[in-house]
Design an enzyme around this catalytic site. Structure first.
Site, mmCIF file in Angstrom:
data_model
loop_
_atom_site.group_PDB
_atom_site.id
_atom_site.type_symbol
_atom_site.label_atom_id
_atom_site.label_comp_id
_atom_site.label_asym_id
_atom_site.label_seq_id
_atom_site.Cartn_x
_atom_site.Cartn_y
_atom_site.Cartn_z
ATOM 1 N N ASN A 62 -7.924 -12.953 4.029
ATOM 2 C CA ASN A 62 -8.579 -12.754 3.021
ATOM 3 C C ASN A 62 -9.972 -12.952 2.749
ATOM 4 O OD1 ASN A 62 -9.135 -12.010 0.155
ATOM 5 N ND2 ASN A 62 -6.807 -11.564 -0.038
ATOM 6 N N ASN A 98 0.905 -1.244 -0.077
ATOM 7 C CA ASN A 98 0.054 -0.039 -0.010
ATOM 8 C C ASN A 98 1.020 1.239 0.020
ATOM 9 O OD1 ASN A 98 -2.162 -1.810 -0.019
ATOM 10 N ND2 ASN A 98 -2.241 -1.584 2.543
ATOM 11 N N VAL A 99 0.501 2.275 -0.604
ATOM 12 C CA VAL A 99 1.141 3.658 -0.678
ATOM 13 C C VAL A 99 0.230 4.714 0.011
ATOM 14 C CG1 VAL A 99 2.164 2.980 -2.885
ATOM 15 C CG2 VAL A 99 -0.048 4.093 -2.877
ATOM 16 N N ASP A 100 -0.451 4.094 0.936
ATOM 17 C CA ASP A 100 -1.407 5.206 1.678
ATOM 18 C C ASP A 100 -0.508 5.742 3.045
ATOM 19 O OD1 ASP A 100 -2.056 3.281 3.603
ATOM 20 O OD2 ASP A 100 -3.334 2.463 2.158
ATOM 21 N N HIS A 102 6.053 -0.210 -2.396
ATOM 22 C CA HIS A 102 5.564 0.473 -3.474
ATOM 23 C C HIS A 102 5.643 1.817 -3.663
ATOM 24 C CE1 HIS A 102 3.165 -3.343 -5.265
ATOM 25 N NE2 HIS A 102 4.567 -3.638 -5.269
ATOM 26 N N THR A 126 -3.983 -9.176 0.445
ATOM 27 C CA THR A 126 -3.549 -9.108 -0.951
ATOM 28 C C THR A 126 -3.721 -10.504 -1.672
ATOM 29 O OG1 THR A 126 -1.305 -8.986 -1.872
ATOM 30 C CG2 THR A 126 -1.319 -10.120 0.142
ATOM 31 N N SER A 127 -4.072 -10.072 -2.990
ATOM 32 C CA SER A 127 -4.490 -11.068 -3.999
ATOM 33 C C SER A 127 -3.158 -12.029 -4.176
ATOM 34 C CB SER A 127 -4.714 -10.207 -5.252
ATOM 35 O OG SER A 127 -3.691 -9.623 -5.950
#
Length: 248
Positions: free
Chosen positions: A219, A104-106, A125, A194-195
């Site tokens: 998940n 995540n980039v938040d 990321h 996460t996928s």
């Protein structure tokens, strides 16, 4: 699966080295849309790939920055949720044996306290709140909007680009190397929200397994990791972590 929930809770409590990988599902409960779901309104005519790439930035840096500035405003308005705070608490319990890698980039993990409780946090990321001097490579925090001017400039007077890993770019070598080492050494790995299809991050859990550690997945949906996990909880990130850690 070779563990039930009780065994997983016991293993997590006993583990000295815990590695965690998180994805968009961890931030969904904070109201942050996934990368692709963010394409609404004016941006619905663009694919993310049309904006998040070196080629797109070279062609129209103002357009790319306008998109990232909107995402930056969105994450600043969001708050860390229960999953973020539980992971920060787990880090406090494990200390130096805790490692969190996020896709995540938040920036919500750091805002919840991760990386400041004795363990380590890496943002594989990048981070929407940071920008990088295109000439020197210096990474700097963006000012809070609305005074954010686009594209932003560094104190040296150079244009800055979003500090984000774009399509066609490699993950930061030091962050990826630290994550690989942590997952190889982990007694227990948690893979949350996460996928499991974006590499190289998706391969981290297999490093734990090959070294003899256990992997627990949280998940709501099945993923490519599910058949290989020691336990797979079909839960949201916060609910799954509450089941593993117990209510605080």
């Amino acid at each position: 699966m070779d563990m039930d929930l009780a065994a997983a809770r016991t293993a997590l409590q006993a583990a000295h080295r815990v590695a965690v990988l998180t994805g968009a599902g961890v931030s969904a409960e904070s109201g942050i849309p996934t990368f692709r779901d963010a394409q609404t309104g004016h941006w619905a005519r663009f694919r993310p790939e049309d904006l998040a790439s070196p080629a797109a930035y070279a062609a129209d840096p103002e357009l790319v920055w306008e998109w990232y500035a909107g995402r930056y405003r969105d994450v600043l308005a969001a708050q860390p949720n229960r999953a973020h705070t539980l992971l920060a608490e787990l880090e406090r319990q494990k200390g130096a044996g805790f490692f969190l890698a996020t896709q995540n980039v938040d920036g919500l993990h750091a805002r919840a306290g991760s990386g400041a409780q004795g363990g380590q946090l890496v943002e594989l990321h990048g981070n929407l709140g940071l920008a990088r001097d295109e000439v020197t490579g210096e990474v700097l925090p963006l000012p809070a909007p609305p005074p954010l001017t686009l594209p932003p400039q560094s104190p040296a007077g150079h244009r800055m680009r979003p500090h984000i890993v774009w399509f066609g770019e490699f993950l930061p070598e030091d962050a990826l190397a630290a994550a690989e080492q942590a997952f190889m050494q982990a007694e227990l790995a948690l893979v949350i929200g996460t996928s499991g299809v974006v590499y190289p991050a998706a391969g981290l859990a297999s490093l734990t397994q090959r070294a003899g550690g256990r992997v627990i997945e949280i998940n709501p949906d099945k993923t490519p990791l599910t058949p290989f996990a020691s336990l797979s909880l079909r839960e949201t990130a916060s609910r799954g972590l509450e089941l593993l850690l117990g209510p605080a």
